[in-house]
Design an enzyme around this catalytic site. Structure first.
Site, short mmCIF file in Angstrom:
data_model
loop_
_atom_site.label_atom_id
_atom_site.label_comp_id
_atom_site.label_asym_id
_atom_site.label_seq_id
_atom_site.Cartn_x
_atom_site.Cartn_y
_atom_site.Cartn_z
CG ASP A 34 -7.75 11.18 -6.20
OD1 ASP A 34 -8.77 11.36 -6.89
OD2 ASP A 34 -7.78 10.64 -5.08
CE LYS A 56 -13.03 14.75 -3.85
NZ LYS A 56 -12.60 13.44 -4.36
CG MET A 170 -5.32 17.29 3.89
SD MET A 170 -6.93 16.45 3.81
CE MET A 170 -6.88 15.46 5.32
#
Length: 258
Positions: A34, A56, A170
């Site tokens: 990732d 991502k 996030m």
């Protein structure tokens, strides 16, 4: 014999990888990794290992989650040892549960290798304990991508009144809404809050304020950043250590991954 390892690579400092996680890298035929993993970890892969980037970022995915699931199954079906290297912990906002479900459904052997999540590591490196006998007896890890619908008020009321310390993943983009919702549902506007950007790495930056002042103070903060909300943030004034280091790290010569 084929096997998939779903590995938590930790929060950014490569020395925070677990011993078992490092072994899974060293034995891999294929590594699907990732965006938030430290590239230094890939140097421990065998020379023959195939490296597949699956990063991502907000509003931009190099591969969809469905494609990643298919690749895990594809490589495993070829009899290969596959290491899925994920930032933090695979089962804490890492979609590791979704990947494990697919592997289990298709009868593919797999192992979960927990990692240190940024929700605990970033505050620790910023000098903020998540619990403390005098400040906090409860902590919640929550997503900054808030719920919608008729249960929204109940969700925020619980977070505002039911938990001493909040660690928000996030959440930078939604910081104004997060602060507004917490205040509206009963959290004191003077509640301390911190944002830790790229926690545990050389790029770490920390900004502190209160629910009513942090939006202006943190206007230049970007992802990836952890948000910590609660009275424990005040302890940073006494306990901050990482950003003030002026000596060689303890593990400079003896690091497991060095």
């Amino acid at each position: 014999m084929s096997r998939v390892y779903l590995v938590g690579a930790g929060p950014g400092d490569p020395d925070l990888i677990t011993v078992k996680g490092l072994k899974a890298i060293q034995k891999a035929d294929v590594i699907l990794y990732d965006r938030l993993i430290n590239d230094e970890l890939l140097s421990h892969a065998p020379n023959y290992a195939e490296l597949v980037y699956c990063g991502k970022s907000p509003n931009q995915h190099s591969l969809t989650q469905e494609k990643i699931n298919d690749l895990l199954c594809f490589y495993a079906s070829q009899g290969k040892v596959v290491t899925r290297l994920k930032g933090g912990d695979p089962f804490i906002f890492g979609r590791g549960g979704e990947e494990a479900e697919v592997l289990a459904k298709r009868g593919i052997p797999f192992e979960i290798v927990p990692g240190i999540t940024s929700g605990s590591a970033a505050p620790a490196y910023a000098g903020i304990p998540l619990t403390h006998r005098n400040y906090s007896s409860s902590v919640a890890f929550v997503s900054g991508v808030t719920k919608t619908g008729e249960e929204l008020d109940k969700y925020w009321e619980h977070l505002a009144k039911g938990v001493d310390t909040l660690c928000v993943y996030m959440g930078v983009k939604n910081l104004p809404d997060i602060c507004e919702q917490l205040i509206r549902h009963g959290r004191n506007p003077s509640t301390p809050i911190a944002l830790v950007h790229w926690g545990t790495t050389e790029s770490q930056q920390t900004v502190t304020g209160t629910l009513e002042t942090i939006i202006e103070k943190a206007s230049k903060m970007k992802n990836p950043s952890m948000i910590i909300i609660g009275e424990v943030v005040t302890l940073r004034e006494k306990l901050q250590w990482f950003e003030q280091l002026n000596v060689e790290p303890l593990d400079q010569e003896h690091a497991i991954v060095g």
